[in-house]
Design an enzyme around this catalytic site. Structure first.
Site, PDB file in Angstrom:
ATOM      1  N   GLN A  44     -13.971  -9.607  -5.282  1.00  0.00           N
ATOM      2  CA  GLN A  44     -13.760  -9.798  -3.854  1.00  0.00           C
ATOM      3  C   GLN A  44     -14.346 -11.096  -3.308  1.00  0.00           C
ATOM      4  O   GLN A  44     -13.942 -11.549  -2.252  1.00  0.00           O
ATOM      5  CB  GLN A  44     -14.337  -8.608  -3.086  1.00  0.00           C
ATOM      6  CG  GLN A  44     -13.582  -7.318  -3.392  1.00  0.00           C
ATOM      7  CD  GLN A  44     -14.143  -6.128  -2.648  1.00  0.00           C
ATOM      8  OE1 GLN A  44     -15.034  -5.464  -3.138  1.00  0.00           O
ATOM      9  NE2 GLN A  44     -13.640  -5.849  -1.463  1.00  0.00           N
ATOM     10  N   GLU A  98     -10.210  -7.871   0.618  1.00  0.00           N
ATOM     11  CA  GLU A  98     -10.215  -6.409   0.715  1.00  0.00           C
ATOM     12  C   GLU A  98      -9.048  -5.815  -0.092  1.00  0.00           C
ATOM     13  O   GLU A  98      -8.170  -5.154   0.438  1.00  0.00           O
ATOM     14  CB  GLU A  98     -10.191  -5.984   2.189  1.00  0.00           C
ATOM     15  CG  GLU A  98     -10.213  -4.490   2.448  1.00  0.00           C
ATOM     16  CD  GLU A  98     -11.345  -3.705   1.789  1.00  0.00           C
ATOM     17  OE1 GLU A  98     -12.440  -4.258   1.583  1.00  0.00           O
ATOM     18  OE2 GLU A  98     -11.097  -2.537   1.455  1.00  0.00           O
ATOM     19  N   TRP A  99      -9.040  -6.095  -1.390  1.00  0.00           N
ATOM     20  CA  TRP A  99      -8.095  -5.474  -2.318  1.00  0.00           C
ATOM     21  C   TRP A  99      -6.646  -5.591  -1.829  1.00  0.00           C
ATOM     22  O   TRP A  99      -6.218  -6.680  -1.491  1.00  0.00           O
ATOM     23  CB  TRP A  99      -8.538  -4.032  -2.608  1.00  0.00           C
ATOM     24  CG  TRP A  99      -9.984  -3.980  -3.042  1.00  0.00           C
ATOM     25  CD1 TRP A  99     -11.043  -3.510  -2.302  1.00  0.00           C
ATOM     26  CD2 TRP A  99     -10.562  -4.476  -4.278  1.00  0.00           C
ATOM     27  NE1 TRP A  99     -12.225  -3.662  -3.014  1.00  0.00           N
ATOM     28  CE2 TRP A  99     -11.957  -4.245  -4.218  1.00  0.00           C
ATOM     29  CE3 TRP A  99     -10.032  -5.083  -5.428  1.00  0.00           C
ATOM     30  CZ2 TRP A  99     -12.819  -4.588  -5.259  1.00  0.00           C
ATOM     31  CZ3 TRP A  99     -10.898  -5.424  -6.469  1.00  0.00           C
ATOM     32  CH2 TRP A  99     -12.266  -5.171  -6.374  1.00  0.00           C
ATOM     33  N   TRP A 153     -22.052  -2.855   3.532  1.00  0.00           N
ATOM     34  CA  TRP A 153     -20.854  -3.535   3.081  1.00  0.00           C
ATOM     35  C   TRP A 153     -20.304  -4.284   4.265  1.00  0.00           C
ATOM     36  O   TRP A 153     -19.903  -3.638   5.211  1.00  0.00           O
ATOM     37  CB  TRP A 153     -19.806  -2.542   2.530  1.00  0.00           C
ATOM     38  CG  TRP A 153     -18.663  -3.305   1.950  1.00  0.00           C
ATOM     39  CD1 TRP A 153     -17.529  -3.723   2.598  1.00  0.00           C
ATOM     40  CD2 TRP A 153     -18.560  -3.794   0.601  1.00  0.00           C
ATOM     41  NE1 TRP A 153     -16.737  -4.456   1.745  1.00  0.00           N
ATOM     42  CE2 TRP A 153     -17.351  -4.510   0.524  1.00  0.00           C
ATOM     43  CE3 TRP A 153     -19.385  -3.721  -0.534  1.00  0.00           C
ATOM     44  CZ2 TRP A 153     -16.929  -5.133  -0.654  1.00  0.00           C
ATOM     45  CZ3 TRP A 153     -18.963  -4.347  -1.694  1.00  0.00           C
ATOM     46  CH2 TRP A 153     -17.742  -5.032  -1.747  1.00  0.00           C
ATOM     47  N   TYR A 208     -17.954   6.008   4.119  1.00  0.00           N
ATOM     48  CA  TYR A 208     -17.260   5.277   5.184  1.00  0.00           C
ATOM     49  C   TYR A 208     -16.737   6.133   6.326  1.00  0.00           C
ATOM     50  O   TYR A 208     -16.562   5.623   7.429  1.00  0.00           O
ATOM     51  CB  TYR A 208     -16.106   4.457   4.603  1.00  0.00           C
ATOM     52  CG  TYR A 208     -16.584   3.222   3.871  1.00  0.00           C
ATOM     53  CD1 TYR A 208     -16.905   2.069   4.579  1.00  0.00           C
ATOM     54  CD2 TYR A 208     -16.751   3.210   2.488  1.00  0.00           C
ATOM     55  CE1 TYR A 208     -17.364   0.928   3.930  1.00  0.00           C
ATOM     56  CE2 TYR A 208     -17.215   2.081   1.833  1.00  0.00           C
ATOM     57  CZ  TYR A 208     -17.515   0.938   2.559  1.00  0.00           C
ATOM     58  OH  TYR A 208     -17.971  -0.183   1.917  1.00  0.00           O
ATOM     59  N   ARG A 252     -26.755  -6.147  -3.754  1.00  0.00           N
ATOM     60  CA  ARG A 252     -25.927  -5.452  -4.735  1.00  0.00           C
ATOM     61  C   ARG A 252     -24.655  -6.272  -4.971  1.00  0.00           C
ATOM     62  O   ARG A 252     -23.940  -6.575  -4.019  1.00  0.00           O
ATOM     63  CB  ARG A 252     -25.561  -4.055  -4.218  1.00  0.00           C
ATOM     64  CG  ARG A 252     -24.591  -3.339  -5.101  1.00  0.00           C
ATOM     65  CD  ARG A 252     -24.194  -1.930  -4.625  1.00  0.00           C
ATOM     66  NE  ARG A 252     -23.179  -1.439  -5.536  1.00  0.00           N
ATOM     67  CZ  ARG A 252     -21.998  -0.938  -5.174  1.00  0.00           C
ATOM     68  NH1 ARG A 252     -21.687  -0.763  -3.904  1.00  0.00           N
ATOM     69  NH2 ARG A 252     -21.125  -0.581  -6.082  1.00  0.00           N
ATOM     70  N   ASN A 266     -18.507   1.572 -10.017  1.00  0.00           N
ATOM     71  CA  ASN A 266     -18.309   1.727  -8.590  1.00  0.00           C
ATOM     72  C   ASN A 266     -17.081   2.590  -8.343  1.00  0.00           C
ATOM     73  O   ASN A 266     -15.980   2.275  -8.801  1.00  0.00           O
ATOM     74  CB  ASN A 266     -18.074   0.373  -7.922  1.00  0.00           C
ATOM     75  CG  ASN A 266     -17.835   0.515  -6.419  1.00  0.00           C
ATOM     76  OD1 ASN A 266     -18.753   0.857  -5.674  1.00  0.00           O
ATOM     77  ND2 ASN A 266     -16.601   0.301  -5.976  1.00  0.00           N
ATOM     78  N   HIS A 310     -16.811  -2.945 -11.143  1.00  0.00           N
ATOM     79  CA  HIS A 310     -16.234  -2.743  -9.815  1.00  0.00           C
ATOM     80  C   HIS A 310     -14.731  -3.036  -9.910  1.00  0.00           C
ATOM     81  O   HIS A 310     -14.226  -3.965  -9.288  1.00  0.00           O
ATOM     82  CB  HIS A 310     -16.945  -3.639  -8.796  1.00  0.00           C
ATOM     83  CG  HIS A 310     -16.818  -3.187  -7.364  1.00  0.00           C
ATOM     84  ND1 HIS A 310     -17.902  -2.904  -6.568  1.00  0.00           N
ATOM     85  CD2 HIS A 310     -15.734  -2.968  -6.581  1.00  0.00           C
ATOM     86  CE1 HIS A 310     -17.481  -2.541  -5.355  1.00  0.00           C
ATOM     87  NE2 HIS A 310     -16.163  -2.580  -5.344  1.00  0.00           N
ATOM     88  N   GLU A 365     -23.000   1.683  -0.164  1.00  0.00           N
ATOM     89  CA  GLU A 365     -22.103   0.990   0.769  1.00  0.00           C
ATOM     90  C   GLU A 365     -21.922   1.827   2.031  1.00  0.00           C
ATOM     91  O   GLU A 365     -21.757   3.044   1.958  1.00  0.00           O
ATOM     92  CB  GLU A 365     -20.683   0.794   0.186  1.00  0.00           C
ATOM     93  CG  GLU A 365     -20.563  -0.251  -0.877  1.00  0.00           C
ATOM     94  CD  GLU A 365     -19.137  -0.375  -1.414  1.00  0.00           C
ATOM     95  OE1 GLU A 365     -18.163  -0.081  -0.692  1.00  0.00           O
ATOM     96  OE2 GLU A 365     -19.008  -0.763  -2.588  1.00  0.00           O
ATOM     97  N   PHE A 387     -15.268  -7.180   6.840  1.00  0.00           N
ATOM     98  CA  PHE A 387     -16.440  -6.294   6.846  1.00  0.00           C
ATOM     99  C   PHE A 387     -17.759  -7.067   6.905  1.00  0.00           C
ATOM    100  O   PHE A 387     -18.830  -6.464   6.840  1.00  0.00           O
ATOM    101  CB  PHE A 387     -16.495  -5.484   5.538  1.00  0.00           C
ATOM    102  CG  PHE A 387     -15.584  -4.286   5.450  1.00  0.00           C
ATOM    103  CD1 PHE A 387     -14.285  -4.399   4.974  1.00  0.00           C
ATOM    104  CD2 PHE A 387     -16.046  -3.022   5.799  1.00  0.00           C
ATOM    105  CE1 PHE A 387     -13.464  -3.288   4.844  1.00  0.00           C
ATOM    106  CE2 PHE A 387     -15.229  -1.902   5.666  1.00  0.00           C
ATOM    107  CZ  PHE A 387     -13.936  -2.039   5.197  1.00  0.00           C
ATOM    108  N   ASN A 413     -21.132   5.800  -1.662  1.00  0.00           N
ATOM    109  CA  ASN A 413     -20.493   4.916  -0.696  1.00  0.00           C
ATOM    110  C   ASN A 413     -19.868   5.794   0.369  1.00  0.00           C
ATOM    111  O   ASN A 413     -19.034   6.657   0.063  1.00  0.00           O
ATOM    112  CB  ASN A 413     -19.409   4.060  -1.362  1.00  0.00           C
ATOM    113  CG  ASN A 413     -20.006   3.012  -2.294  1.00  0.00           C
ATOM    114  OD1 ASN A 413     -21.231   2.831  -2.345  1.00  0.00           O
ATOM    115  ND2 ASN A 413     -19.157   2.328  -3.038  1.00  0.00           N
TER     116      ASN A 413
END
Ligand code: PNW
Length: 464
Positions: A18, A424-425, A417, A296, A75, A164, A119, A369, A433, A294
């Site tokens: 990323q 972002e993928w 994060w 969200y 991280r 991850n 990751h 995260e 973010f 993680n």
């Protein structure tokens, strides 16, 4: 003043693909994410992370940003194919040199490195030659890669995360094709997940047998899970919420903490859910020194009306493998949302921590995260005034504080994060973010207000 326990770990997180860029620089081999983003139609506007934040060439500047904001722990992940370009055999010394420089720069600035070994960026050669995560041999390939990392970096890295969010590799990568390698299947997610859990067990075994006693570090896994709140207090909705949690987090954490997949998964997935050999399970059970989480957001869960098929909702709503669970997910229209369309639900963070604490026997937990993407932040003048991010993090940290102080949860750390806006993928550069704004044309970094605010939280070890 909401004070956190002495020694609480404060950090920010990123991942190699990323932020690094430098995708073909200095001997780096391609990964499944390079292949995926270079395939038309897979990402927002066809964007790739060939350059991303160009962190590979701006690493010193980025460590200076961390230092300036008072970051305590950082991280980040290693790109497997930068260290072993084909995934196996030959080590790329230039890749080793890059991570050596990064680790040394962090330590020189008093920042503790937390390294994620994987990751999501599997070396492409392993995908092409041996079918990647679908081949049981991948577990040994993971263990050999990890051994190189412990050998080369374990003298200075004392905090390791094996994987991850294996849920994403399984469901988004092999179930709905939203992430690399882009496969769509009702059975492959269970095979990929199984091999990832086996890989985790083997990596930890290598660390414990050969390195841990003298390197004196800790090693664990990071899973992601959104909270599932029963939509009503009916027994059926409560069971649906619990089932959904077991399909999401229990899938990956139960083997490690309880010795097998959740019974409800065995029942509902049937033959498609693999079995652990006694030999593998001996390595998997008890193989995490801490519980990485993680977190969200969350949704309501309910029992679907009889006879009605459950459909997968938006991928970012975490609705994957919906058909197997028979759980209907919904939002409350009152919930505030981030730019990811994820619900802002700090109370659910506290519930989530309580659920983990209870089901897994009061483990030390690290939130590896949490954070939010906000709209309009492409414009740097908007981005720097990110009071909404400050408010978001403050509310989640308040929930964490209550989990520790009122509920007795052993939460030991929190990582935001992300350190900076990044790739972002599948959503490319459209979601931001970061604690720092990044101009992806010039590479210019600009601290947002949240960076200074979070620096204060870390310095005071708590909220004002
Ligand atoms: C995490 N979903 O993943 C990742 O660990 C980060 O790399 C990522 O940038 C961050 O969250 C923010 O999205 C997820 O679509 C990414 O369901 C996407 C999903 C879930 C988790």
């Amino acid at each position: 003043m909401k004070q956190f326990p002495a020694g609480f770990t404060w950090g920010a997180a990123t991942a190699a693909y990323q932020i690094e860029g430098g995708w073909s620089q200095d001997g780096r081999g391609p990964s499944i994410w390079d292949a995926f983003t270079h395939t038309p139609g897979k990402t927002n506007e066809g964007q790739t992370a060939d350059t991303a934040c160009d962190h590979y060439n701006r690493m010193e500047e980025d460590v200076a940003l961390m230092k300036a904001m008072g970051l305590k722990s950082y991280r980040f992940s290693f790109a497997w194919s930068r260290l072993l370009p084909t995934g196996r055999d030959t080590v790329n010394e230039e890749g080793v040199a890059f991570y050596n420089r990064l680790i040394d720069a962090l330590l020189a600035n008093g920042i503790t490195p937390w390294v994620t070994l994987y990751h999501w960026d599997l070396p492409l050669a392993l995908q092409m030659e041996t079918d990647g995560l679908l081949n049981p041999e991948v577990a040994d390939q993971f263990a050999r890669y990890a051994e190189v990392c412990f050998e080369r970096f374990g003298d200075r890295v004392k905090h390791w995360i094996t994987l991850n969010e294996p849920w994403c590799s399984a469901v988004l990568g092999h179930g709905i094709g939203y992430f690399a390698p882009g496969r769509v299947s009702q059975s492959e997610p269970y095979i990929a997940a199984h091999n990832l859990i086996r890989a985790h067990g083997k990596i930890v075994d290598v660390y414990r047998r050969k390195f841990q006693s003298w390197q004196k570090g800790v090693i664990g896994i990071t899973n992601n899970c959104d909270w599932r709140e029963p939509k009503t207090d009916s027994a059926a909705d409560q069971a649906a919420a619990q089932r959904s949690m077991e399909f999401f987090l229990g899938w990956f954490a139960d083997p490690i903490y309880r010795g097998d997949y959740p019974a409800v998964m065995r029942e509902m997935v049937g033959d498609r859910l693999p079995h652990f050999s006694a030999e593998d399970m001996a390595l998997i059970r008890g193989s995490s020194d801490f519980f990485g989480l993680n977190f969200y957001g969350g949704m309501y869960a309910s029992e679907p009306p009889a006879g009605q098929a459950v459909t997968t909702i938006k991928p970012t709503g975490n609705g994957g493998m919906a058909a197997d669970q028979r759980v209907e997910l919904s939002d409350d229209p009152k919930w505030e949302k981030t730019d990811m369309d994820w619900n802002v639900v700090p109370d659910f963070c506290r519930k989530m921590l309580g659920w983990v604490d209870k089901r897994y026997g009061h483990p030390p937990i690290y939130i590896t995260e949490n954070g939010c993407a906000l709209p309009g932040e492409r414009d740097v003048t908007v981005a720097v005034n990110d009071t909404r991010r400050i408010d978001f993090v403050e509310r989640y940290l308040t929930a964490c504080h209550a989990a520790i102080n009122t509920d007795g949860v052993d939460l030991r750390g929190y990582f935001l994060w992300s350190l900076m806006d990044n790739f972002e993928w599948a959503l490319g550069f459209s979601k931001r973010f970061g604690l720092h704004h990044v101009d992806f044309t010039t590479g210019q970094r600009t601290p947002k207000q949240s960076a200074a605010w979070y620096g204060g939280v870390m310095a005071r070890n708590g909220l004002e």
